[in-house]
Enzyme design. Structure first.
Site, PDB file in Angstrom:
ATOM      1  N   ASN A   9      -1.686 -10.466  -6.020  1.00 47.68           N
ATOM      2  CA  ASN A   9      -0.419  -9.775  -6.249  1.00 47.68           C
ATOM      3  C   ASN A   9       0.698 -10.813  -6.291  1.00 47.68           C
ATOM      4  OD1 ASN A   9       1.796  -8.082  -6.315  1.00 47.68           O
ATOM      5  ND2 ASN A   9       1.626  -7.440  -4.176  1.00 47.68           N
ATOM      6  N   TRP A  10       1.202 -11.062  -7.487  1.00 44.87           N
ATOM      7  CA  TRP A  10       2.201 -12.117  -7.654  1.00 44.87           C
ATOM      8  C   TRP A  10       3.615 -11.678  -7.310  1.00 44.87           C
ATOM      9  CZ3 TRP A  10       0.386 -14.298 -13.094  1.00 44.87           C
ATOM     10  CH2 TRP A  10      -0.911 -14.805 -12.947  1.00 44.87           C
ATOM     11  N   LYS A  11       3.792 -10.405  -7.087  1.00 46.03           N
ATOM     12  CA  LYS A  11       5.097  -9.852  -6.717  1.00 46.03           C
ATOM     13  C   LYS A  11       6.166 -10.285  -7.740  1.00 46.03           C
ATOM     14  CE  LYS A  11       3.573  -9.587  -1.946  1.00 46.03           C
ATOM     15  NZ  LYS A  11       3.949  -9.647  -0.514  1.00 46.03           N
ATOM     16  N   HIS A  95       2.450  -0.063  -1.787  1.00 46.93           N
ATOM     17  CA  HIS A  95       2.581  -1.334  -1.075  1.00 46.93           C
ATOM     18  C   HIS A  95       3.695  -1.219  -0.037  1.00 46.93           C
ATOM     19  CE1 HIS A  95       3.404  -5.594  -0.325  1.00 46.93           C
ATOM     20  NE2 HIS A  95       2.205  -5.846  -0.812  1.00 46.93           N
ATOM     21  N   GLU A  97       6.083  -3.020   0.741  1.00 48.87           N
ATOM     22  CA  GLU A  97       7.424  -3.338   0.244  1.00 48.87           C
ATOM     23  C   GLU A  97       8.012  -2.176  -0.536  1.00 48.87           C
ATOM     24  OE1 GLU A  97       6.063  -7.971   0.074  1.00 48.87           O
ATOM     25  OE2 GLU A  97       6.361  -6.878  -1.801  1.00 48.87           O
ATOM     26  N   GLU A 167      -3.082  -3.050   4.781  1.00 49.77           N
ATOM     27  CA  GLU A 167      -2.187  -4.193   4.905  1.00 49.77           C
ATOM     28  C   GLU A 167      -1.230  -3.950   6.071  1.00 49.77           C
ATOM     29  OE1 GLU A 167       0.405  -4.612   1.541  1.00 49.77           O
ATOM     30  OE2 GLU A 167       1.123  -2.578   1.835  1.00 49.77           O
ATOM     31  N   GLY A 173       2.915 -11.986   4.906  1.00 48.24           N
ATOM     32  CA  GLY A 173       3.828 -13.102   4.720  1.00 48.24           C
ATOM     33  C   GLY A 173       4.291 -13.756   6.009  1.00 48.24           C
ATOM     34  N   SER A 213      -1.655 -11.835   4.799  1.00 51.36           N
ATOM     35  CA  SER A 213      -1.731 -13.290   5.001  1.00 51.36           C
ATOM     36  C   SER A 213      -3.140 -13.833   4.808  1.00 51.36           C
ATOM     37  CB  SER A 213      -1.203 -13.671   6.391  1.00 51.36           C
ATOM     38  OG  SER A 213       0.174 -13.381   6.499  1.00 51.36           O
ATOM     39  N   GLY A 234      -1.351 -11.978  -1.455  1.00 52.48           N
ATOM     40  CA  GLY A 234       0.023 -12.107  -1.914  1.00 52.48           C
ATOM     41  C   GLY A 234       0.375 -13.528  -2.283  1.00 52.48           C
ATOM     42  N   GLY A 235       1.174 -14.177  -1.440  1.00 54.65           N
ATOM     43  CA  GLY A 235       1.682 -15.510  -1.755  1.00 54.65           C
ATOM     44  C   GLY A 235       0.618 -16.539  -2.065  1.00 54.65           C
TER      45      GLY A 235
END
Length: 261
Positions: A9-11, A95, A97, A167, A173, A213, A234-235
């Site tokens: 997931n590149w957001k 998600h 967010e 999640e 993160g 994470s 994610g990141g």
């Protein structure tokens, strides 16, 4: 046996040029890998760019969000049919967010799930608790409510097409991870809900991912955690080398473990 799924997931990161480079590196690095299914979820602006590259490989295209209507006066939104037209196979829904920053509630998420299933797209339903909810001991109650609200009124064959992703909000993160016992406890609760709705055999075939994470250093441990059928990354998915290490570590260690084995 079901194939595990790892989603990047590149957001809200990356230009089309950067997405093109990253996708190419990941596609080359996965090569003929068949033990793990891999999906990439770039920003909406890069979906078409990434889709063009993925036509030449075995990676799947995913979107990060969707509206529940087919068309209409919804400025800034994208419908399930538009995503399918771009070549998407999966769509991330609910998600943390989206829930906490954009105030999407369980009812909104349920409408999106139903719309995706009508359009024959695979929803990736995210659920998770905040640190406050975990400290209060309400994790299982929160997760159960999120799952049951999203599945309410859906036919059994539709529920079986949903991928679930746990999640924990407090682990996204932050560099913190839920430990294997915490993850297994929540995933097992989701599995029990599915067994009640679908029966044991069909529920076992549903994939439950972990997202929080995930990184190369813990991918092997996560793969060996009972009831974990993949990762929502994610990141760490924004750098090809690290993301490929996660995929390889997960592929190497995953054995489809469940508590009943």
């Amino acid at each position: 046996m079901k194939t595990p799924l790892v989603v990047g997931n590149w957001k809200m990161h990356g230009s089309c040029a950067e997405a093109r480079t990253l996708t190419g590196c990941i596609r080359q690095g996965t090569g003929a890998l068949r033990t793990v299914e891999v999906a990439l979820a770039p920003p909406f602006t890069a979906l078409s760019t990434v889709a063009t590259i993925l036509k030449r490989g075995n990676l799947r295209l995913a979107a990060q969000n969707v509206h529940w209507e087919e068309a209409g006066a919804f400025t800034g939104e994208i419908s399930p049919k538009m995503l399918r037209d771009l070549g998407c196979r999966y769509v991330i829904v609910g998600h943390s967010e989206r829930r906490h920053l954009f105030h999407e509630d369980n009812r909104t998420i349920a409408k999106k799930i139903a719309a995706l299933l009508r359009t024959e797209l695979g929803p990736i339903l995210c659920v998770g608790e905040t640190l406050k909810e975990r400290d209060k001991g309400t994790t299982v109650r929160v997760i159960s409510r999120q799952v049951l609200s999203a599945l309410k009124g859906l036919p059994k064959n539709g529920i079986g097409k949903i991928t679930f992703a746990y999640e924990p909000v407090w682990a996204i993160g932050t560099g913190r991870n839920a430990n294997p016992d915490q993850i297994t406890h929540v995933h097992s609760r989701i599995r029990e809900i599915l067994k009640g709705l679908l029966g044991k055999a069909k529920a076992t075939n549903c994939r439950i991912l972990y997202g929080g994470s995930a990184r190369p250093e813990n991918a092997g441990e996560l793969a060996g955690t009972p009831e974990v059928d993949g990762l929502l990354v994610g990141g760490a998915s924004l750098r090809a080398e690290g993301f490929l290490k996660i995929i390889r570590e997960f592929s190497r260690s995953w054995r489809g473990q469940s508590l009943e084995e």
